[in-house]
Design a protein around this motif. Structure first.
Motif, PDB file in Angstrom:
ATOM      1  N   GLY A 263       0.841  -0.940  -0.029  1.00 31.90           N
ATOM      2  CA  GLY A 263      -0.073  -0.020  -0.129  1.00 31.90           C
ATOM      3  C   GLY A 263       0.488   1.376  -0.528  1.00 31.90           C
ATOM      4  N   ARG A 264       2.430   1.390  -0.104  1.00 31.79           N
ATOM      5  CA  ARG A 264       3.538   2.216  -0.087  1.00 31.79           C
ATOM      6  C   ARG A 264       4.055   1.749  -0.042  1.00 31.79           C
ATOM      7  NH1 ARG A 264       1.937   2.098   6.162  1.00 31.79           N
ATOM      8  NH2 ARG A 264       4.070   0.757   6.332  1.00 31.79           N
ATOM      9  N   LYS A 265       4.831   2.753  -0.959  1.00 29.14           N
ATOM     10  CA  LYS A 265       7.028   2.580  -0.942  1.00 29.14           C
ATOM     11  C   LYS A 265       7.238   2.574   0.619  1.00 29.14           C
ATOM     12  CE  LYS A 265       7.406   4.162  -5.704  1.00 29.14           C
ATOM     13  NZ  LYS A 265       8.093   4.904  -6.298  1.00 29.14           N
ATOM     14  N   VAL A 266       7.989   0.713   0.501  1.00 28.30           N
ATOM     15  CA  VAL A 266       9.451   0.660   1.522  1.00 28.30           C
ATOM     16  C   VAL A 266      11.037   0.852   1.196  1.00 28.30           C
ATOM     17  CG1 VAL A 266       7.302  -0.215   2.752  1.00 28.30           C
ATOM     18  CG2 VAL A 266       8.839  -1.461   1.218  1.00 28.30           C
ATOM     19  N   ASP A 267      11.363   1.723   2.121  1.00 31.41           N
ATOM     20  CA  ASP A 267      12.707   1.024   1.778  1.00 31.41           C
ATOM     21  C   ASP A 267      13.390  -0.626   1.449  1.00 31.41           C
ATOM     22  OD1 ASP A 267      13.069   4.058   1.445  1.00 31.41           O
ATOM     23  OD2 ASP A 267      13.991   4.306   3.877  1.00 31.41           O
ATOM     24  N   SER A 268      14.380  -0.457   0.770  1.00 30.37           N
ATOM     25  CA  SER A 268      14.934  -2.458   0.420  1.00 30.37           C
ATOM     26  C   SER A 268      16.025  -2.386   0.652  1.00 30.37           C
ATOM     27  CB  SER A 268      14.165  -3.076  -1.002  1.00 30.37           C
ATOM     28  OG  SER A 268      15.220  -2.136  -1.167  1.00 30.37           O
ATOM     29  N   ILE A 269      17.088  -3.366   1.021  1.00 28.14           N
ATOM     30  CA  ILE A 269      18.338  -3.353   1.751  1.00 28.14           C
ATOM     31  C   ILE A 269      18.493  -4.576   0.390  1.00 28.14           C
ATOM     32  CG2 ILE A 269      20.826  -4.028   2.610  1.00 28.14           C
ATOM     33  CD1 ILE A 269      19.077  -2.406   5.209  1.00 28.14           C
ATOM     34  N   GLU A 270      19.622  -4.930  -0.903  1.00 28.61           N
ATOM     35  CA  GLU A 270      19.941  -6.019  -1.737  1.00 28.61           C
ATOM     36  C   GLU A 270      20.848  -6.306  -0.635  1.00 28.61           C
ATOM     37  OE1 GLU A 270      20.219  -7.965  -5.598  1.00 28.61           O
ATOM     38  OE2 GLU A 270      20.136  -5.103  -5.374  1.00 28.61           O
ATOM     39  N   LEU A 271      20.715  -8.249  -0.763  1.00 24.28           N
ATOM     40  CA  LEU A 271      21.688  -8.699  -0.586  1.00 24.28           C
ATOM     41  C   LEU A 271      22.594  -9.436  -1.233  1.00 24.28           C
ATOM     42  CD1 LEU A 271      20.483  -9.368   3.494  1.00 24.28           C
ATOM     43  CD2 LEU A 271      21.678  -7.286   3.103  1.00 24.28           C
ATOM     44  N   PHE A 278      29.359 -14.933   1.889  1.00 26.22           N
ATOM     45  CA  PHE A 278      28.685 -13.554   1.023  1.00 26.22           C
ATOM     46  C   PHE A 278      28.996 -12.684   0.873  1.00 26.22           C
ATOM     47  CE2 PHE A 278      25.181 -11.982   4.073  1.00 26.22           C
ATOM     48  CZ  PHE A 278      24.373 -10.812   3.664  1.00 26.22           C
ATOM     49  N   PHE A 279      28.856 -12.195  -0.370  1.00 27.84           N
ATOM     50  CA  PHE A 279      30.201 -11.618  -1.603  1.00 27.84           C
ATOM     51  C   PHE A 279      29.885 -10.122  -1.625  1.00 27.84           C
ATOM     52  CE2 PHE A 279      28.749 -15.467  -2.997  1.00 27.84           C
ATOM     53  CZ  PHE A 279      29.896 -16.588  -2.988  1.00 27.84           C
ATOM     54  N   ALA A 280      28.610  -9.913  -0.944  1.00 25.65           N
ATOM     55  CA  ALA A 280      27.917  -8.101  -1.161  1.00 25.65           C
ATOM     56  C   ALA A 280      26.629  -7.564  -1.039  1.00 25.65           C
ATOM     57  CB  ALA A 280      27.918  -7.570  -2.927  1.00 25.65           C
ATOM     58  N   TYR A 281      26.793  -6.625  -0.242  1.00 25.28           N
ATOM     59  CA  TYR A 281      25.371  -6.383  -0.076  1.00 25.28           C
ATOM     60  C   TYR A 281      25.602  -4.408  -0.191  1.00 25.28           C
ATOM     61  CZ  TYR A 281      28.693  -3.989   4.079  1.00 25.28           C
ATOM     62  OH  TYR A 281      29.192  -3.630   4.268  1.00 25.28           O
ATOM     63  N   LYS A 288      23.450   2.870  -7.488  1.00 27.37           N
ATOM     64  CA  LYS A 288      23.365   1.323  -8.202  1.00 27.37           C
ATOM     65  C   LYS A 288      24.106  -0.172  -7.794  1.00 27.37           C
ATOM     66  CE  LYS A 288      21.851  -1.717 -12.409  1.00 27.37           C
ATOM     67  NZ  LYS A 288      21.691  -1.104 -14.171  1.00 27.37           N
ATOM     68  N   GLY A 289      23.758  -0.757  -7.120  1.00 26.99           N
ATOM     69  CA  GLY A 289      24.852  -1.951  -7.052  1.00 26.99           C
ATOM     70  C   GLY A 289      25.055  -2.063  -5.547  1.00 26.99           C
ATOM     71  N   MET A 290      25.889  -3.338  -5.487  1.00 22.82           N
ATOM     72  CA  MET A 290      26.045  -4.145  -4.548  1.00 22.82           C
ATOM     73  C   MET A 290      27.413  -3.677  -3.654  1.00 22.82           C
ATOM     74  SD  MET A 290      23.656  -7.420  -3.841  1.00 22.82           S
ATOM     75  CE  MET A 290      24.143  -7.377  -4.914  1.00 22.82           C
ATOM     76  N   LEU A 291      27.912  -2.928  -2.875  1.00 20.19           N
ATOM     77  CA  LEU A 291      29.780  -3.157  -2.442  1.00 20.19           C
ATOM     78  C   LEU A 291      30.297  -4.732  -1.893  1.00 20.19           C
ATOM     79  CD1 LEU A 291      31.863  -0.825  -1.506  1.00 20.19           C
ATOM     80  CD2 LEU A 291      30.774  -1.642   0.285  1.00 20.19           C
ATOM     81  N   LEU A 292      31.263  -5.168  -2.996  1.00 18.69           N
ATOM     82  CA  LEU A 292      31.659  -5.969  -2.801  1.00 18.69           C
ATOM     83  C   LEU A 292      32.602  -5.655  -2.247  1.00 18.69           C
ATOM     84  CD1 LEU A 292      32.179  -8.635  -4.887  1.00 18.69           C
ATOM     85  CD2 LEU A 292      33.976  -8.219  -5.637  1.00 18.69           C
TER      86      LEU A 292
END
Length: 494
Positions: A263-271, A278-281, A288-292
């Motif tokens: 019902g609304r936008k929420v922040d997101s974190i990609e892993l 565990f390669f990046a987050y 754009k992208g995840m820190l290697l």
């Protein structure tokens, strides 16, 4: 603001500064990791078999150690599984993460006392980077749910066996124990559908602020919540839910569906976690992208995907990569995986710091006619075809149709819609145009009348869930491949 919230902000600043130190020295950091790996493994059986005593530099390492997949490394792993010591890494691993292999049956990935902390710290640091950048730490006072596998482990020869997500459940820090959902008893339920229903019952009355899991299974959880609540939006049930943490698949194909059901936008974190490491987050909401993760006991090499199946492809190190090139990720780790092909492909979005996106799987592609379509391309096509429309996608996969009953061959898109297109032909046309724009080989095949344009086949509601259930892969870390070079999934969905 609570004491916990204030403390989280202070700790976030500390972790951010620590990260900057190694991120600004990527080549030096990776060289230190490499040196440490070789030094610690010289006296292992693998180290002796591959002349680690004589390895002075990365070139020596690449000369003595071939790139391997699980099957190639399996003879060594089988010795470790039987309890033998000093095989791939010093001593014995403390865990084996059991995963489902597509060609090898069950796979057993070692986790050592040196490698295990990186899995925990990376997940924690992803949240802390979010807090540092946004200043938002209020969510630490609410309840958090991590949809994961059962934490019940077995033990043999002093080594514990289980799913990675179940193993990680044993390492939830004390300061999060009160906030963590679901209960231990519910988390131990093995049947996924029973487990989701129990999680719904436990959480629907709680103040959930963070929800984490693979998008397809979180979607199932949300749908059950919606049913249980009589049709309420998730954002109405959980008024303070504002952070979604995910990994395993690209979120973009699910984003419209999620925003609709929340019902609304929420922040997101990609892993970017895996049993192998565990390669990046995602370290920034703005980039754009995840820190290697270059300092986590993993030495990385990168082979261009379009050269991977040629003889003696060149393996690049971190200082040699380029933005936008599709690379097969090769890792050597302090869990004893050496020049190991995990099967994922990545593209760099930034070289300062080094950030990546997961572009697909080296074995998950379509190249029935030499087009070599990758996951990133079909996901971008879905995103472009639905942009500015009311179309909402629940799930999809793509396979080639090489021998149609009539006409030219084609790529068949199996799509489960939450909200169907008003004009199905226009939707298929948009998919095809996006694919032609992204992939010149595909465009040539269409132009040359080798292929006809894409065909979209509608999958009934919950069709993908039923397929996964039929394969014994409902829930947990299992996910639908975006692409197949054969018709195994396609014929089942039909």
């Amino acid at each position: 603001m609570s004491i916990k919230s204030v403390a989280a902000k202070i700790f976030a600043g500390k972790i951010y500064r620590q990260t900057q130190k190694w991120a600004k020295k990527p080549v030096e950091t990776q060289q230190k990791v490499f040196n440490n790996l070789i030094r610690n493994a010289k006296q292992t059986e693998f180290g002796k078999d591959h002349y680690f005593e004589n390895i002075k530099n990365i070139e020596d390492f690449q000369k003595h150690v071939p790139v391997r997949d699980y099957e190639d490394l399996k003879p060594y792993i089988e010795k470790v599984v039987k309890g033998e010591e000093h095989i791939l890494w010093k001593g014995k691993p403390i865990y084996f993460a059991k995963t489902s292999g597509t060609t090898s049956g069950a796979k057993f990935i070692p986790l050592t006392k040196e490698s295990m902390p990186a899995h925990i710290e990376a997940a924690r640091n992803a949240i802390l980077h979010y807090i540092y950048e946004t200043g938002n730490s209020k969510f630490v006072d609410g309840k958090m749910i991590f949809l994961q596998g059962s934490p019940i482990l077995t033990e043999k020869y002093g080594i514990k066996f289980g799913r990675l997500s179940g193993i990680v459940a044993h390492f939830v820090p004390k300061y999060l124990q009160r906030n963590r959902m679901p209960s231990w008893e519910t988390n131990c339920i093995d049947d996924w559908e029973t487990k989701v229903d129990a999680i719904v019952d436990e959480t629907i009355v709680e103040d959930m602020s963070v929800i984490s899991g693979i998008p397809s299974w979180v979607q199932m959880y949300f749908e059950r919540l919606e049913q249980k609540s009589g049709g309420k939006k998730i954002g109405e049930i959980f008024k303070n839910f504002n952070l979604f943490i995910y990994g395993g698949v690209n979120y973009e194909p699910y984003r419209a569906k999620f925003e609709n059901i929340i019902g609304r936008k929420v922040d997101s974190i990609e892993l970017f976690p895996a049993s192998e490491g565990f390669f990046a987050y995602q370290d920034s909401q703005k980039e754009k992208g995840m820190l290697l993760l270059l300092n986590s006991g993993i030495f990385y090499e990168f082979i261009k995907a379009d050269e991977f199946f040629t003889e003696n492809p060149k393996a690049l190190t971190i200082g040699e990569v380029e933005i936008g090139v599709n690379y097969v990720l090769i890792i050597s780790t302090n869990a004893g995986l050496w020049r190991y092909n995990i099967g994922d492909t990545v593209q760099f979005t930034s070289l300062s710091p080094y950030r990546v996106i997961v572009s697909g799987r080296i074995k998950h592609y379509i190249s029935a006619f030499g087009e070599h379509v990758i996951a990133n391309e079909v996901e971008n096509a879905i995103k472009e075809a639905t942009a500015g429309t009311n179309i909402v996608i629940s799930e999809f996969t793509v396979a080639p149709q090489i021998t149609p009953t009539s006409g030219l061959p084609y790529h068949e898109w199996f799509v489960e819609f939450e909200q169907e297109p008003e004009n199905a032909d226009a939707f298929a046309e948009a998919l095809d145009n996006s694919m032609r724009k992204q992939n010149i080989y595909y465009d040539d095949l269409i132009t040359g009348n080798v292929l006809r344009k894409v065909v979209v086949t509608k999958v009934s509601k919950n069709g993908f869930q039923e397929y996964m259930k039929s394969q014994g892969k409902l829930g947990g870390q299992n996910k639908i491949p975006r692409l197949s070079n054969d018709r195994k999934i396609a014929d089942n969905l039909r």
